[in-house]
Motif scaffolding. Structure first.
Motif, PDB file in Angstrom:
ATOM      1  N   ARG A   1       0.837  -1.197   0.000  1.00 14.90           N
ATOM      2  CA  ARG A   1       0.000   0.000   0.000  1.00 14.90           C
ATOM      3  C   ARG A   1       0.881   1.259   0.000  1.00 14.90           C
ATOM      4  O   ARG A   1       0.616   2.211  -0.741  1.00 14.90           O
ATOM      5  CB  ARG A   1      -0.907  -0.005   1.231  1.00 14.90           C
ATOM      6  CG  ARG A   1      -1.884   1.171   1.294  1.00 14.90           C
ATOM      7  CD  ARG A   1      -2.701   1.130   2.573  1.00 14.90           C
ATOM      8  NE  ARG A   1      -3.688   2.200   2.600  1.00 14.90           N
ATOM      9  CZ  ARG A   1      -4.928   2.099   2.128  1.00 14.90           C
ATOM     10  NH1 ARG A   1      -5.344   0.945   1.619  1.00 14.90           N
ATOM     11  NH2 ARG A   1      -5.751   3.120   2.168  1.00 14.90           N
ATOM     12  N   GLU A   2       1.921   1.230   0.800  1.00 14.35           N
ATOM     13  CA  GLU A   2       2.805   2.390   0.889  1.00 14.35           C
ATOM     14  C   GLU A   2       3.553   2.597  -0.433  1.00 14.35           C
ATOM     15  O   GLU A   2       3.719   3.722  -0.908  1.00 14.35           O
ATOM     16  CB  GLU A   2       3.799   2.201   2.037  1.00 14.35           C
ATOM     17  CG  GLU A   2       4.671   3.415   2.301  1.00 14.35           C
ATOM     18  CD  GLU A   2       3.865   4.690   2.539  1.00 14.35           C
ATOM     19  OE1 GLU A   2       4.284   5.752   2.035  1.00 14.35           O
ATOM     20  OE2 GLU A   2       2.797   4.615   3.200  1.00 14.35           O
ATOM     21  N   GLN A   3       4.006   1.496  -1.040  1.00 14.19           N
ATOM     22  CA  GLN A   3       4.693   1.596  -2.341  1.00 14.19           C
ATOM     23  C   GLN A   3       3.761   2.153  -3.407  1.00 14.19           C
ATOM     24  O   GLN A   3       4.153   3.015  -4.207  1.00 14.19           O
ATOM     25  CB  GLN A   3       5.200   0.216  -2.769  1.00 14.19           C
ATOM     26  CG  GLN A   3       6.368  -0.310  -1.969  1.00 14.19           C
ATOM     27  CD  GLN A   3       6.723  -1.731  -2.377  1.00 14.19           C
ATOM     28  OE1 GLN A   3       6.494  -2.152  -3.518  1.00 14.19           O
ATOM     29  NE2 GLN A   3       7.281  -2.482  -1.431  1.00 14.19           N
ATOM     30  N   TYR A   4       2.520   1.650  -3.412  1.00 19.04           N
ATOM     31  CA  TYR A   4       1.558   2.103  -4.419  1.00 19.04           C
ATOM     32  C   TYR A   4       1.247   3.586  -4.216  1.00 19.04           C
ATOM     33  O   TYR A   4       1.254   4.370  -5.169  1.00 19.04           O
ATOM     34  CB  TYR A   4       0.268   1.276  -4.329  1.00 19.04           C
ATOM     35  CG  TYR A   4      -0.798   1.738  -5.291  1.00 19.04           C
ATOM     36  CD1 TYR A   4      -0.653   1.542  -6.662  1.00 19.04           C
ATOM     37  CD2 TYR A   4      -1.942   2.394  -4.840  1.00 19.04           C
ATOM     38  CE1 TYR A   4      -1.620   1.968  -7.556  1.00 19.04           C
ATOM     39  CE2 TYR A   4      -2.921   2.839  -5.733  1.00 19.04           C
ATOM     40  CZ  TYR A   4      -2.747   2.616  -7.091  1.00 19.04           C
ATOM     41  OH  TYR A   4      -3.702   3.053  -7.976  1.00 19.04           O
ATOM     42  N   ARG A   5       1.010   3.974  -2.959  1.00 16.32           N
ATOM     43  CA  ARG A   5       0.670   5.364  -2.667  1.00 16.32           C
ATOM     44  C   ARG A   5       1.837   6.293  -3.017  1.00 16.32           C
ATOM     45  O   ARG A   5       1.635   7.356  -3.620  1.00 16.32           O
ATOM     46  CB  ARG A   5       0.315   5.522  -1.197  1.00 16.32           C
ATOM     47  CG  ARG A   5      -0.103   6.963  -0.842  1.00 16.32           C
ATOM     48  CD  ARG A   5      -0.244   7.163   0.653  1.00 16.32           C
ATOM     49  NE  ARG A   5      -1.385   6.448   1.198  1.00 16.32           N
ATOM     50  CZ  ARG A   5      -1.357   5.664   2.271  1.00 16.32           C
ATOM     51  NH1 ARG A   5      -0.214   5.493   2.914  1.00 16.32           N
ATOM     52  NH2 ARG A   5      -2.435   5.065   2.716  1.00 16.32           N
ATOM     53  N   ALA A   6       3.055   5.893  -2.663  1.00 19.32           N
ATOM     54  CA  ALA A   6       4.219   6.745  -2.928  1.00 19.32           C
ATOM     55  C   ALA A   6       4.424   6.931  -4.431  1.00 19.32           C
ATOM     56  O   ALA A   6       4.674   8.047  -4.908  1.00 19.32           O
ATOM     57  CB  ALA A   6       5.471   6.128  -2.287  1.00 19.32           C
ATOM     58  N   GLY A   7       4.323   5.830  -5.169  1.00 23.02           N
ATOM     59  CA  GLY A   7       4.492   5.923  -6.623  1.00 23.02           C
ATOM     60  C   GLY A   7       3.412   6.766  -7.270  1.00 23.02           C
ATOM     61  O   GLY A   7       3.687   7.579  -8.162  1.00 23.02           O
ATOM     62  N   LYS A   8       2.168   6.581  -6.813  1.00 22.32           N
ATOM     63  CA  LYS A   8       1.051   7.347  -7.375  1.00 22.32           C
ATOM     64  C   LYS A   8       1.199   8.829  -7.041  1.00 22.32           C
ATOM     65  O   LYS A   8       0.990   9.694  -7.898  1.00 22.32           O
ATOM     66  CB  LYS A   8      -0.277   6.807  -6.833  1.00 22.32           C
ATOM     67  CG  LYS A   8      -1.502   7.475  -7.422  1.00 22.32           C
ATOM     68  CD  LYS A   8      -2.784   6.811  -6.918  1.00 22.32           C
ATOM     69  CE  LYS A   8      -4.018   7.481  -7.500  1.00 22.32           C
ATOM     70  NZ  LYS A   8      -5.280   6.831  -7.040  1.00 22.32           N
TER      71      LYS A   8
END
Length: 878
Positions: free
Chosen positions: A18-25
Motif C-alpha cells: 500500500r505504501e509503495q503504491y501510494r508513494a508511486g502514485k
C-alpha cells in the motif's frame, strides 16, 4: 482454505504494498499538479498510472497463487492502458470454462482474498469473475459488457485464456449492430445533457463533446476492423491528418481537465462544477484579468470554460464527421445521389458536396449550403463529406469573405426564409460558420454568464431567444403563448425580430452597457447588408431597449399613469411596442426554464395593453379608468347575484389608488367576500386559484398593524410558498373602527396544481392563525444557500430614494436568493414602522431583485434612513 490463507499477503506485506503504491502514485500526481496548461505528456502520465497499478496487481496476483489457467484482465477504461487519478480499476478475473466456483471453495477463497487485498493495498477496483463462455454470453446480451470487453488487456496469469476470449468475442461481434447500439446510446446520453456541450457545469467525460464521444468513435471503428487508434483511422482514410491533429489536441485538453478535476477534488469527479472551476482554472495558470481592453475583469474560470467549450465544440463536429464516415463504410449502398444543383447532391437525405475542395474553389457555396438546407425538401442534415469540407474551409472565411456582397445577400436570405431559421442558425453555429461570418458573434461563443439566472452560454442563449421568437410565427406552437402568436400573425417582417434576437446580447462581456454596444454592432450590420433605414431603426431600437420592458413591468407601479405615459413616449408607436413585447417574452423565456412564470407573463401583457391604450390616443385619466373598472366590477357582482349596493360599505373606505392598482375582476372578488365584514375585528383570509394561471391569489383583510406584512411573509415562507407579488392597501377607518389592511398576494408552491383545493383550505385557516398571533416577531431563520450562489456570490445592494413626486419612497433590493429572505426584509421594515404600499418580487434564478413602495415618518430623517439601509444590508448578508 488453509492453503489459500497461507499464500495470501500478510498484513505487513499489504501495508508495504500500500505504501509503495501510494508513494508511486503521489509522485506521478505531483508532476500532474505542476504541469500548468501544457497538455503534452498527459497521456504518458495516465499510461504511467496504469502501469504502476499493473505492477501492484501483478504482485498481488503472484502472491495469491492462482491456478495457471486463470487470468487477470484489465477491462473498460483501465483496459485502454490509461488510468485517471481516481477512476475505478476495472478488472476481470477470467476462469477456464470447466470451473465451478460453488464446488471449488479453495479457488473461491483465493478470489475473495485477492479482491480484499486489492482494496487493502489502496486500489479502488471494480471486479467481475467470469469464465470465457460467461463473458461471451453476457456480451451478446449486453452491449455495455461487450464494449468493456472490447478493450480487454492481459495483466497477469494465462495469456492463452485471454487470447481465447478475444477470439470468441470477435466471432460474435456484429459491427453494424454494435454501431447502431452505440450511436443510439450516444444519442440518449446527449439527450440527458440537453444535446449541448455548453452546460454551465459540463461533465467532461459524458457531456456532448466530452471524452466519451471520442471513445465511441474508436469503439465502433475497432468493432468494424477499421483500426484502434486515431492514426489507424487516418491510414484507413476515415480521418485526415489535420483532423487527427485536432482530435489529439482536444482529447489531451479534455484529459488534462479531467485529471485535474480528480486531483483537486480528491475523488472521481468528472463534472466541472462551479465549486471546482476556479481551482482547476488556476491550476492551468489562469487568473482574473481584463480581456480585449475591457473594463470588466475576466474570471479565471471563464477563461478555462471558454477553452473547454471550444474543445467540446470541435469534438462534437469531429465525432459527427467520423461516425458518418464509419457508417458509410459499414453500409456502402446508400442509394442513388439526387442532384440538387451543380455543387450539391442529396445523398439519402444528407446534403453532399460535389467535390471535396468545393468551398476553397467557390467560397460563396459555404453560405449557400445553409440556404439549401432550409429550402430543399427532404434534406435532414449534412453528410460527412460536407461537414469535413466545412471544417477544413474555416480559413476561407476571412475578412474578404465577410465583405463579399454575394455572401451578405445570402446570409440575409437565410434569415428571411419562411421556415428553417432556427435549424439553419444552430447548424451554422455547430459548424463554426456563424461565428466566422458574423465576427462579433464569434466573440461570445462559449462565453459563460455569471448572473445566476442564465443557464446557457451567451451564444446558446441568443439561439434560444431566436428559437422562441420563431415559434411565435409557427401555428403548431400557438398554444404556448396565444397572445404573442396572435400579435405575430399580424407582423409583416419576422426577420426584423430575428436580427434583433441575434444581436440583443452580442456585446456581453465587453465592458460597458451591452445594449449600447449591441446597437453599434447591429447598426453596422444593417448598413452592410442593405437593410432599409426604417427597418434598421426598429432593429436598433429593439437591441438598445431589450431590457426596458421587463424592468418596468417587474419593478415599477403599472397603476401609475405617469409610468405608462413615460414608457409610451419611449416606444413611440404600436409597431415598436409590439416588436419589443415579442422580443422581451422570448428573451426572458430564453434565460432559464426557472425564470419565466405566468405572473411575469401577465405583468408584461398588462404593460403592453396599458401602453397600447395610450398610444391609441387615450390620455391617461385616472378618474375615467377608475369609473370604468367600477362599472365592470359591478357587472361581475350582478352575475353573482350580490344584493344591490352590497359593495358600497367597502368601496366607501377605499381611495382611488386601490381601484387603480386592482383589476375589475379582483375588485369584484374582494367586494363579494369582504362587504359584510367592513368594520369587523376579525381577520378575513380568502384564497383562490390565480387568474394568471399559476399559483394562488390570497386576500387578507384585517385591522392594520406595523408588523402585519412581516407576519404574512413569515407564514408563506414557512409553508413553502414563494411570493411573486404583493399589493398592500390601507382602507380608511369606518364608524370609529381602525384602519384596515386589504392586501393581495400572488404566491406559488411546488404542490400546485395537484393539491389546489387542499392548499386553499390550508392557507385560509393557517394564515388567519399566524396573523392573530401576538408577541414579538420570531428571528429569521438561516436559509440554505444554493451551491451556485456559494460559487458566484452576489454583493447585496440596497437603494432607498424618494419617488418622482417625493411623496413615497422606492426601496430596491438585490441579493442572492434564499429561504426566509423576504421575511428578513419585512422584519426590518416592521421594526421601523414602515408602511408598505406595493411589493414586486422578482426572482432571476438564484438572484432576487425586489422593489417596495413605502412610506413612514422615519424616512424623513437621514439618520433613520442610514439605519434602515444598514440593517437591510445586514439582513441580506446573514
Amino acid at each position: 482454505m488453509l492453503s489459500a490463507l497461507a499464500t495470501s499477503p500478510s498484513v505487513t506485506e499489504l501495508a508495504s504494498l500500500r505504501e509503495q503504491y501510494r508513494a508511486g502514485k503521489n509522485a506521478l500526481l505531483t508532476s500532474l499538479a505542476g504541469s500548468g496548461s501544457a497538455t503534452r505528456g498527459i497521456h504518458s502520465l495516465l499510461r504511467k498510472l496504469a502501469r504502476h497499478t499493473d505492477t501492484t496487481l501483478c504482485e498481488l496476483w503472484r502472491r495469491s497463487d492462482f491456478p495457471a489457467d486463470c487470468a487477470l484482465v484489465a477491462v473498460g477504461g483501465f483496459g485502454r492502458g490509461e488510468l485517471f487519478p481516481h477512476s475505478d480499476v476495472d478488472v476481470l478475473l477470467l476462469l477456464p470454462d470447466e470451473t465451478c466456483l460453488d464446488g471449488d471453495t479453495a479457488l473461491k477463497s483465493k478470489i475473495e482474498h485477492f479482491i480484499g487485498a486489492c482494496w487493502d493495498s489502496g486500489l479502488e477496483i471494480g471486479s467481475s469473475v467470469r469464465t470465457v463462455t460467461d463473458c461471451v454470453e453476457e456480451a451478446i446480451k449486453d452491449v455495455t459488457v461487450q464494449t468493456s470487453l472490447l478493450e480487454a488487456r492481459w495483466v497477469a496469469g494465462s495469456k492463452t485464456g485471454v487470447a481465447a476470449l478475444i477470439t470468441q468475442l470477435d466471432a460474435v461481434l456484429d459491427p453494424r449492430a454494435f454501431f447502431v447500439a452505440k450511436t443510439l446510446e450516444l444519442r440518449q446520453r446527449h439527450n440527458k445533457f440537453e444535446n449541448t456541450p455548453y452546460a454551465l457545469e459540463p461533465n467532461c467525460k459524458e457531456s456532448p463533446g466530452g471524452l466519451r464521444d471520442l471513445q465511441v468513435v474508436l469503439w465502433v471503428a475497432h468493432a468494424a476492423g477499421l483500426g484502434k487508434s486515431w492514426d489507424d483511422l487516418a491510414r484507413k482514410g476515415l480521418a485526415t491528418a489535420f483532423e487527427v491533429r485536432q482530435i489529439k489536441a482536444n482529447e489531451a485538453l479534455l484529459s488534462l481537465i479531467r485529471a485535474r478535476l480528480h486531483l483537486i477534488s480528491g475523488r472521481r469527479e468528472d463534472r466541472l462544477v462551479f465549486d471546482l472551476q476556479t481551482a482547476v482554472a488556476e491550476s492551468f495558470g489562469y487568473s482574473a484579468q481584463a480581456e480585449d481592453g475591457s473594463k470588466l475583469p475576466r474570471r479565471a474560470s471563464e477563461a478555462l470554460m471558454r477553452r473547454y467549450y471550444w474543445a467540446a465544440k470541435a469534438v462534437t463536429q469531429l465525432n459527427q464527421i467520423l461516425l458518418l464516415n464509419i457508417e458509410e463504410r459499414l453500409n456502402p449502398h446508400t442509394g442513388a445521389l439526387r442532384v440538387i444543383n451543380e455543387r450539391f447532391f442529396d445523398k439519402a437525405g444528407m446534403m453532399e458536396v460535389a467535390r471535396d475542395d468545393l468551398y476553397e474553389r467557390e467560397p460563396h457555396a459555404i453560405l449557400e449550403t445553409f440556404l439549401l438546407f432550409q429550402t430543399t425538401l427532404g434534406i435532414k442534415g449534412l453528410s460527412a463529406r460536407t461537414l469535413r469540407a466545412l471544417y477544413n474551409a474555416r480559413g476561407v472565411m476571412d475578412a474578404s469573405f465577410r465583405r463579399d456582397p454575394v455572401n451578405r445577400a445570402t446570409f440575409l436570405k437565410i434569415l428571411q426564409q419562411p421556415s428553417g431559421i432556427t435549424h439553419a442558425m444552430r447548424l451554422m453555429n455547430q459548424t463554426s460558420v456563424l461565428g466566422r461570418y458574423l465576427w462579433v458573434f464569434r466573440k461570445i461563443v462559449g462565453q459563460m454568464q455569471h448572473d445566476l439566472f442564465h443557464v446557457y452560454t451567451v451564444d446558446q442563449h441568443i439561439l434560444m431567444v431566436l428559437r422562441n421568437v420563431r415559434r411565435f410565427f409557427m401555428a403548431e406552437h400557438a398554444h404556448e403563448y396565444p397572445a404573442c402568436s396572435q400579435l405575430a400573425a399580424g407582423w409583416d417582417k419576422p426577420w426584423i425580430l430575428y436580427i434583433a434576437a441575434l444581436f440583443h446580447d452580442i456585446a456581453k462581456g465587453r465592458g460597458g452597457d451591452h445594449s449600447e454596444l449591441g446597437c453599434r454592432d447591429v447598426r453596422v450590420f444593417c448598413r452592410q447588408h442593405g437593410i432599409p433605414a426604417e427597418d434598421a431603426q426598429l432593429i436598433e431600437f429593439l437591441v438598445g431597449q431589450h431590457l426596458s420592458m421587463s424592468r418596468i413591468a417587474q419593478k415599477e407601479d403599472l397603476s401609475d399613469p405617469e409610468v405608462i405615459a413615460a414608457f409610451a413616449k419611449r416606444v413611440g408607436n404600436e409597431r415598436y411596442l409590439t416588436a419589443l413585447y415579442l422580443l422581451t417574452v422570448a428573451d426572458i423565456r430564453g434565460t432559464s426554464p426557472k425564470v419565466w412564470n405566468a405572473w411575469k407573463g401577465k405583468l408584461l401583457e398588462d404593460l403592453y395593453r396599458y401602453t397600447l391604450r395610450v398610444l391609441g390616443g387615450r390620455a391617461p385619466d385616472a378618474n375615467a379608468e377608475v369609473e370604468a373598472r367600477k362599472r365592470e366590477a359591478l357587472t361581475i357582482l350582478a352575475l353573482h347575484a350580490e344584493p344591490f349596493e352590497a359593495h358600497k360599505a367597502l368601496w366607501d373606505t377605499l381611495d382611488i389608488s386601490y381601484f387603480m392598482r386592482h383589476e375589475a375582476a379582483d375588485i369584484a372578488w374582494h367586494a363579494r367576500h369582504l362587504s359584510r365584514y367592513v368594520g369587523t375585528t376579525r381577520c378575513i383570509v380568502r384564497a383562490r386559484r390565480s387568474s394568471a394561471g399559476e399559483g394562488l391569489q390570497v386576500l387578507v383583510y384585517t385591522p392594520d398593524a406595523p408588523d402585519l406584512f412581516a407576519r404574512i411573509c413569515g407564514y408563506f415562507e414557512e409553508a413553502g410558498f414563494s411570493i411573486l407579488d404583493a399589493k398592500v392597501h390601507t382602507a380608511k377607518p369606518c364608524k370609529g373602527s381602525p384602519g384596515y389592511a386589504l392586501d393581495t398576494f400572488q404566491v406559488v408552491s411546488p404542490d400546485l396544481p395537484d393539491h389546489y383545493r387542499e392548499l386553499v383550505a390550508m392557507v385560509e385557516a393557517d394564515l388567519d392563525r399566524a396573523i392573530e398571533e401576538n408577541g414579538p416577531l420570531p428571528p429569521p431563520g438561516k436559509g440554505r444557500v444554493s451551491r451556485r450562489v456559494k460559487s458566484f456570490p452576489i454583493t447585496p445592494r440596497v437603494d432607498l430614494r424618494p419617488d418622482e413626486k417625493a411623496q413615497r419612497w422606492l426601496l430596491s433590493v438585490s441579493a442572492s436568493d434564499r429561504v426566509g429572505l423576504l421575511y428578513s426584509i419585512a422584519r426590518v421594515l416592521a421594526n421601523h414602522r414602515i408602511n408598505l404600499q406595493l411589493a414586486k418580487v422578482t426572482t432571476l434564478g438564484e438572484r432576487v431583485e425586489d422593489t417596495f413602495l413605502i412610506d413612514g415618518p422615519e424616512l424623513q430623517h437621514n439618520k433613520a434612513q442610514i439605519a434602515i439601509e444598514t440593517e437591510l444590508l445586514e439582513a441580506l448578508a446573514s
